[in-house]
Motif scaffolding. Structure first.
Motif, PDB file in Angstrom:
ATOM      1  N   VAL A  46       0.841  -1.197   0.000  1.00 14.08           N
ATOM      2  CA  VAL A  46       0.000   0.000   0.000  1.00 14.08           C
ATOM      3  C   VAL A  46       0.879   1.251   0.000  1.00 14.08           C
ATOM      4  O   VAL A  46       1.793   1.397   0.815  1.00 14.08           O
ATOM      5  CB  VAL A  46      -0.926   0.019   1.231  1.00 14.08           C
ATOM      6  N   GLY A  47       0.620   2.137  -0.950  1.00 13.15           N
ATOM      7  CA  GLY A  47       1.376   3.382  -1.048  1.00 13.15           C
ATOM      8  C   GLY A  47       2.657   3.269  -1.835  1.00 13.15           C
ATOM      9  O   GLY A  47       3.295   4.279  -2.142  1.00 13.15           O
ATOM     10  N   ARG A  48       3.053   2.045  -2.200  1.00 12.99           N
ATOM     11  CA  ARG A  48       4.292   1.841  -2.960  1.00 12.99           C
ATOM     12  C   ARG A  48       4.060   0.919  -4.159  1.00 12.99           C
ATOM     13  O   ARG A  48       4.962   0.222  -4.600  1.00 12.99           O
ATOM     14  CB  ARG A  48       5.395   1.291  -2.048  1.00 12.99           C
ATOM     15  N   GLU A  49       2.854   0.966  -4.699  1.00  6.76           N
ATOM     16  CA  GLU A  49       2.536   0.140  -5.859  1.00  6.76           C
ATOM     17  C   GLU A  49       3.314   0.623  -7.094  1.00  6.76           C
ATOM     18  O   GLU A  49       3.565   1.817  -7.250  1.00  6.76           O
ATOM     19  CB  GLU A  49       1.037   0.195  -6.164  1.00  6.76           C
ATOM     20  N   ARG A  50       3.650  -0.299  -7.968  1.00  2.78           N
ATOM     21  CA  ARG A  50       4.278   0.082  -9.231  1.00  2.78           C
ATOM     22  C   ARG A  50       3.362  -0.299 -10.386  1.00  2.78           C
ATOM     23  O   ARG A  50       2.612  -1.277 -10.316  1.00  2.78           O
ATOM     24  CB  ARG A  50       5.655  -0.561  -9.399  1.00  2.78           C
ATOM     25  N   PRO A  51       3.405   0.467 -11.472  1.00  7.25           N
ATOM     26  CA  PRO A  51       2.497   0.222 -12.592  1.00  7.25           C
ATOM     27  C   PRO A  51       2.974  -0.940 -13.448  1.00  7.25           C
ATOM     28  O   PRO A  51       4.166  -1.071 -13.752  1.00  7.25           O
ATOM     29  CB  PRO A  51       2.543   1.542 -13.365  1.00  7.25           C
ATOM     30  N   VAL A  52       2.011  -1.767 -13.852  1.00  7.63           N
ATOM     31  CA  VAL A  52       2.316  -3.005 -14.576  1.00  7.63           C
ATOM     32  C   VAL A  52       1.343  -3.157 -15.743  1.00  7.63           C
ATOM     33  O   VAL A  52       0.142  -2.890 -15.609  1.00  7.63           O
ATOM     34  CB  VAL A  52       2.205  -4.221 -13.626  1.00  7.63           C
TER      35      VAL A  52
ATOM     36  N   ILE B 200       8.318  -9.080 -15.564  1.00  7.52           N
ATOM     37  CA  ILE B 200       8.519  -9.277 -14.141  1.00  7.52           C
ATOM     38  C   ILE B 200       7.621 -10.398 -13.636  1.00  7.52           C
ATOM     39  O   ILE B 200       6.623 -10.745 -14.266  1.00  7.52           O
ATOM     40  CB  ILE B 200       8.251  -7.985 -13.333  1.00  7.52           C
ATOM     41  N   ASP B 201       7.993 -10.942 -12.479  1.00  4.40           N
ATOM     42  CA  ASP B 201       7.195 -11.966 -11.823  1.00  4.40           C
ATOM     43  C   ASP B 201       6.487 -11.317 -10.635  1.00  4.40           C
ATOM     44  O   ASP B 201       7.139 -10.795  -9.726  1.00  4.40           O
ATOM     45  CB  ASP B 201       8.103 -13.104 -11.342  1.00  4.40           C
ATOM     46  N   VAL B 202       5.153 -11.348 -10.637  1.00  5.89           N
ATOM     47  CA  VAL B 202       4.403 -10.700  -9.564  1.00  5.89           C
ATOM     48  C   VAL B 202       3.836 -11.721  -8.579  1.00  5.89           C
ATOM     49  O   VAL B 202       3.041 -11.372  -7.715  1.00  5.89           O
ATOM     50  CB  VAL B 202       3.263  -9.825 -10.130  1.00  5.89           C
ATOM     51  N   THR B 203       4.273 -12.966  -8.706  1.00 11.14           N
ATOM     52  CA  THR B 203       3.762 -14.025  -7.841  1.00 11.14           C
ATOM     53  C   THR B 203       3.947 -13.667  -6.365  1.00 11.14           C
ATOM     54  O   THR B 203       5.035 -13.280  -5.941  1.00 11.14           O
ATOM     55  CB  THR B 203       4.485 -15.353  -8.123  1.00 11.14           C
ATOM     56  N   GLY B 204       2.859 -13.777  -5.601  1.00 16.59           N
ATOM     57  CA  GLY B 204       2.919 -13.528  -4.173  1.00 16.59           C
ATOM     58  C   GLY B 204       2.859 -12.075  -3.774  1.00 16.59           C
ATOM     59  O   GLY B 204       2.803 -11.761  -2.575  1.00 16.59           O
ATOM     60  N   GLN B 205       2.859 -11.166  -4.740  1.00 20.63           N
ATOM     61  CA  GLN B 205       2.805  -9.746  -4.419  1.00 20.63           C
ATOM     62  C   GLN B 205       1.353  -9.268  -4.306  1.00 20.63           C
ATOM     63  O   GLN B 205       0.461  -9.786  -4.986  1.00 20.63           O
ATOM     64  CB  GLN B 205       3.518  -8.918  -5.484  1.00 20.63           C
ATOM     65  N   ARG B 206       1.145  -8.275  -3.456  1.00 26.68           N
ATOM     66  CA  ARG B 206      -0.176  -7.667  -3.326  1.00 26.68           C
ATOM     67  C   ARG B 206      -0.558  -6.964  -4.621  1.00 26.68           C
ATOM     68  O   ARG B 206       0.258  -6.293  -5.247  1.00 26.68           O
ATOM     69  CB  ARG B 206      -0.187  -6.656  -2.178  1.00 26.68           C
ATOM     70  N   VAL B 207      -1.824  -7.117  -5.011  1.00 26.60           N
ATOM     71  CA  VAL B 207      -2.377  -6.385  -6.154  1.00 26.60           C
ATOM     72  C   VAL B 207      -3.174  -5.206  -5.599  1.00 26.60           C
ATOM     73  O   VAL B 207      -4.123  -5.394  -4.830  1.00 26.60           O
ATOM     74  CB  VAL B 207      -3.267  -7.290  -7.013  1.00 26.60           C
ATOM     75  N   GLY B 208      -2.790  -4.006  -5.986  1.00 26.02           N
ATOM     76  CA  GLY B 208      -3.510  -2.822  -5.549  1.00 26.02           C
ATOM     77  C   GLY B 208      -4.636  -2.475  -6.500  1.00 26.02           C
ATOM     78  O   GLY B 208      -4.836  -3.127  -7.531  1.00 26.02           O
TER      79      GLY B 208
END
Length: 279
Positions: free
Chosen positions: A9-15, A54-62
């Protein structure tokens, strides 16, 4: 194209999400926001040829849109939902606001407000504005101002909305975490017809809502045109277009409690899964 925001939260990056693959677009934009949507961001992404995968596995989706300037909502926009609410279908769009800070990700926890006894779910198609719309001449002009669409859950507290509202609905709509969005922002060119999308919801795995956007009283283009006659719509603004029948307000289902799990889904726009917690 489908856009996501991934990270804490607050540090999401665009994908950019394409055919099951994820590409970091932070070299092209700091975020999926008004500047990106209202500028030439979509064009720059379309033309990019060297985006890192990139691999987004396990990362929070905002939420797929950084905090919008406004979240506008349309009430009782499906005739069957108006009927289950005990109201006649509206002859003009019913409009209310949600606080922009209600927006959370598609899998974040949703908090039941203190004192709440009637927290409810509402699967909705949301429209994201891509260019400023003011005093549009006709509904046909609205399409050019739509950046895309996103899955929305217009979570509501019915006592706050109706019994202690003071005559308007925003008290029951603006509680913290009451606006899950995502997982994707799907650009308008990816949706052949926004009036031909299936919407569904579940609570604890049990079906609740199952309808299509063709049952809207006021369609997407009409809503954008109509709202532009009363307010200026800016890039990144979100419009919730209403929910079909099958909510707890109908009396057919219990309201939400801590520990319950809401799931909502719309064709082509993905699926959400939110667990209810006490505030």
């Amino acid at each position: 194209m489908r856009f996501m925001r991934v990270g804490p939260v607050g540090r999401e990056r665009p994908v950019l999400y394409v055919d099951g693959r994820h590409f970091d677009i932070s070299s092209l934009t700091a975020d999926i926001d008004a500047e990106f949507l209202g500028g030439d961001g979509l064009r720059r992404v379309r033309e990019a040829t060297d985006l890192p995968e990139i691999d987004v596995t396990g990362q929070r989706v905002g939420a797929p849109i950084a905090r919008p300037g406004v979240v506008l909502c349309v009430g009782q926009n499906y005739a069957a939902h108006a009927a289950e609410s005990g109201a006649e279908p509206p002859t003009a769009p019913i409009v209310f606001y949600k606080a922009p800070n209600t927006v959370v990700g598609p899998h974040d926890d949703v908090l039941i407000p203190r004192g709440s006894t009637k927290t409810d779910w509402e699967v909705e198609l949301a429209v994201v504005i891509g260019s400023r719309a003011r005093y549009l001449a006709s509904p046909a002009d609205a399409v050019a101002h739509i950046a895309g669409y996103v899955l929305s859950n217009d979570v509501s507290e019915r006592d706050f909305q109706l019994a202690v509202s003071g005559g308007q609905w925003s008290k029951g709509k603006s509680c913290e975490t009451f606006q899950p969005l995502g997982p994707w922002l799907v650009t308008a060119d990816e949706i052949d017809d926004p009036q031909e999308l299936r919407l569904r919801s579940w609570v604890n795995g049990e079906p609740r809502q199952d309808s299509t956007t063709k049952d809207m009283i006021f369609d997407v283009a009409y809503l954008v045109w109509h709202l532009s006659q009363f307010t200026v719509l800016d890039p990144g603004d979100v419009i919730n277009t209403g929910t079909p029948q099958g909510v707890a307000l109908s009396g057919r289902f219990p309201y939400l409690a801590a520990g319950d799990v809401m799931e909502v889904e719309i064709d082509s726009l993905g699926r959400q899964r939110n667990t209810l917690r006490g505030a």
